[in-house]
Motif scaffolding. Structure first.
Motif, short mmCIF file in Angstrom:
data_model
loop_
_atom_site.label_atom_id
_atom_site.label_comp_id
_atom_site.label_asym_id
_atom_site.label_seq_id
_atom_site.Cartn_x
_atom_site.Cartn_y
_atom_site.Cartn_z
N SER A 1 27.99 29.98 44.51
CA SER A 1 28.27 31.11 43.62
C SER A 1 29.76 31.36 43.48
CB SER A 1 27.60 32.38 44.18
OG SER A 1 26.23 32.38 43.91
N GLY A 2 30.11 32.06 42.39
CA GLY A 2 31.50 32.46 42.22
C GLY A 2 32.02 32.12 40.85
N ASN A 3 33.30 32.40 40.66
CA ASN A 3 33.97 32.15 39.39
C ASN A 3 35.03 31.08 39.59
OD1 ASN A 3 32.47 34.30 38.58
ND2 ASN A 3 34.18 35.66 38.19
N LYS A 4 35.29 30.37 38.51
CA LYS A 4 36.37 29.38 38.53
C LYS A 4 37.03 29.37 37.16
CE LYS A 4 37.16 24.62 40.04
NZ LYS A 4 36.49 23.42 40.57
N GLU A 5 38.34 29.37 37.15
CA GLU A 5 39.07 29.42 35.90
C GLU A 5 39.98 28.20 35.79
OE1 GLU A 5 40.57 33.31 34.90
OE2 GLU A 5 42.32 32.43 33.93
N ASP A 6 40.03 27.63 34.58
CA ASP A 6 40.92 26.49 34.33
C ASP A 6 41.40 26.60 32.90
OD1 ASP A 6 40.57 22.83 34.50
OD2 ASP A 6 42.29 24.13 34.17
N GLY A 7 42.62 27.10 32.73
CA GLY A 7 43.16 27.27 31.39
C GLY A 7 42.33 28.24 30.58
N ARG A 8 41.82 27.80 29.45
CA ARG A 8 41.02 28.66 28.58
C ARG A 8 39.56 28.74 29.01
NH1 ARG A 8 40.11 26.93 23.76
NH2 ARG A 8 40.65 24.73 24.08
N PHE A 9 39.18 28.00 30.04
CA PHE A 9 37.78 27.91 30.45
C PHE A 9 37.53 28.69 31.75
CE2 PHE A 9 36.53 24.68 27.42
CZ PHE A 9 37.71 24.03 27.14
N THR A 10 36.42 29.44 31.76
CA THR A 10 35.98 30.14 32.96
C THR A 10 34.51 29.84 33.19
OG1 THR A 10 37.55 31.96 32.65
CG2 THR A 10 35.67 32.36 34.10
N ALA A 11 34.19 29.39 34.40
CA ALA A 11 32.80 29.13 34.77
C ALA A 11 32.37 30.16 35.80
CB ALA A 11 32.65 27.72 35.33
N GLN A 12 31.15 30.66 35.64
CA GLN A 12 30.59 31.64 36.57
C GLN A 12 29.23 31.16 37.04
OE1 GLN A 12 30.47 35.40 34.51
NE2 GLN A 12 32.66 35.80 34.81
N VAL A 13 28.96 31.36 38.32
CA VAL A 13 27.65 31.02 38.89
C VAL A 13 27.12 32.24 39.62
CG1 VAL A 13 26.39 29.59 40.53
CG2 VAL A 13 28.21 28.58 39.13
N ASP A 14 25.92 32.64 39.29
CA ASP A 14 25.24 33.73 39.99
C ASP A 14 23.94 33.14 40.55
OD1 ASP A 14 24.18 37.12 39.12
OD2 ASP A 14 23.84 35.90 40.88
N LYS A 15 23.98 32.72 41.81
CA LYS A 15 22.80 32.07 42.40
C LYS A 15 21.65 33.05 42.59
CE LYS A 15 22.79 28.63 45.11
NZ LYS A 15 22.83 27.79 46.32
N SER A 16 21.97 34.33 42.81
CA SER A 16 20.89 35.30 43.02
C SER A 16 20.04 35.45 41.77
CB SER A 16 21.46 36.64 43.46
OG SER A 16 22.28 37.18 42.45
N SER A 17 20.67 35.29 40.60
CA SER A 17 19.96 35.39 39.33
C SER A 17 19.60 34.03 38.76
CB SER A 17 20.80 36.15 38.31
OG SER A 17 21.12 37.44 38.76
N LYS A 18 20.05 32.97 39.40
CA LYS A 18 19.85 31.59 38.91
C LYS A 18 20.37 31.48 37.48
CE LYS A 18 15.78 30.60 41.78
NZ LYS A 18 15.33 31.98 42.08
N ILE B 1 24.06 30.56 35.15
CA ILE B 1 25.44 30.12 35.11
C ILE B 1 25.99 30.31 33.70
CG2 ILE B 1 24.99 28.47 36.96
CD1 ILE B 1 25.37 26.22 34.92
N SER B 2 27.31 30.50 33.61
CA SER B 2 27.95 30.77 32.33
C SER B 2 29.23 29.97 32.20
CB SER B 2 28.29 32.25 32.20
OG SER B 2 27.16 33.06 32.33
N LEU B 3 29.60 29.72 30.95
CA LEU B 3 30.89 29.13 30.63
C LEU B 3 31.48 29.95 29.48
CD1 LEU B 3 32.96 26.75 30.98
CD2 LEU B 3 31.81 25.67 29.05
#
Lengths: 115, 117
Positions: A53-70, A72-74
């Protein structure tokens, strides 16, 4: 029901807008979460990956993972016409299992960024 | 350096014929993967190799499909007695990944577009 669900789109946005993509999954054992970009008639290329789980950012892109809710987002900020492609989410099991090498993909979302 | 290459890029065959698809992974990559992408669908896992052995071949859709890898490098996916539903893009990927190691990226080739008439 598929293990990974992703809306195929198409998703059309004007240049400069934020693109929001997401996937849901059913297997709580997935541990690695990835986003791939695929241009027409090309192989997918890795954009981002996140461990657990967690967030990760790279330039214009952000990825999010919420394992409790199963879930993920970009997010793609300040979208450009060159971002027009199909975006595929993918996930894999822990490295300790025999099936760790297998990526489970969503169907992919076609994104069109209009000038 | 060179990426993953696949040949042929396009293959048109008649129903019932056998086809062989080839994958050349990135030099030094120990893991090799085959996926299938049908029109408008995501990628479907077929098989993966660690070295020359295949720990997971659970995705092969039928016994008409087989794959081998020799010398820890080139891999061939064979489809026997092709059917129209086999029409798809077959993608190969390779990576440095090994069990117990931090996740490593899978690098994809351009794919082989198979059409079965």
């Amino acid at each position: 029901q598929k293990e990974v669900e992703q809306d195929p789109g198409p998703l059309s946005v004007p240049e400069g807008a934020i693109v929001s993509l997401n996937c849901t999954y059913s297997n709580s054992a997935f541990q690695y979460f990835m986003w791939y970009r695929q241009y027409s008639r090309k192989g997918p290329e890795l954009l981002m990956y996140t461990y657990s789980s967690g967030n990760k950012e790279d330039g214009r892109f952000t990825a999010q993972v919420d394992k409790s809710s199963k879930y993920i987002s970009l997010f793609i900020r300040d979208s450009q016409p060159s971002d027009s492609a199909t975006y595929l989410c993918a996930m894999s099991l822990p490295m300790t299992t025999d099936s760790w090498g297998k990526l489970q993909f969503g169907a992919g979302t076609q994104v069109v960024v209009t000038p | 350096g060179a990426g993953v290459s696949q040949s042929p890029s396009n293959k048109v065959t008649e129903k019932g014929k056998d086809v062989e698809l080839r994958c050349d992974p990135i030099s030094g990559h120990t893991a090799l993967y085959w996926y299938r992408q049908s029109l408008g669908q995501g990628l479907e896992f077929l098989i993966y190799f660690q070295g020359n052995s295949a720990p997971d071949k659970s995705g092969l859709p039928s016994d008409r499909f087989s794959a081998e890898r020799t010398g820890g490098s080139v891999s061939t996916l064979t489809i026997q007695r092709t059917q129209q539903e086999d029409s798809a893009v077959y993608l190969c990927a390779s990576s440095h990944a090994r069990p117990g190691k931090v996740y490593n990226e899978q690098f994809f080739g351009p794919g082989t577009r198979l059409t079965v008439l």
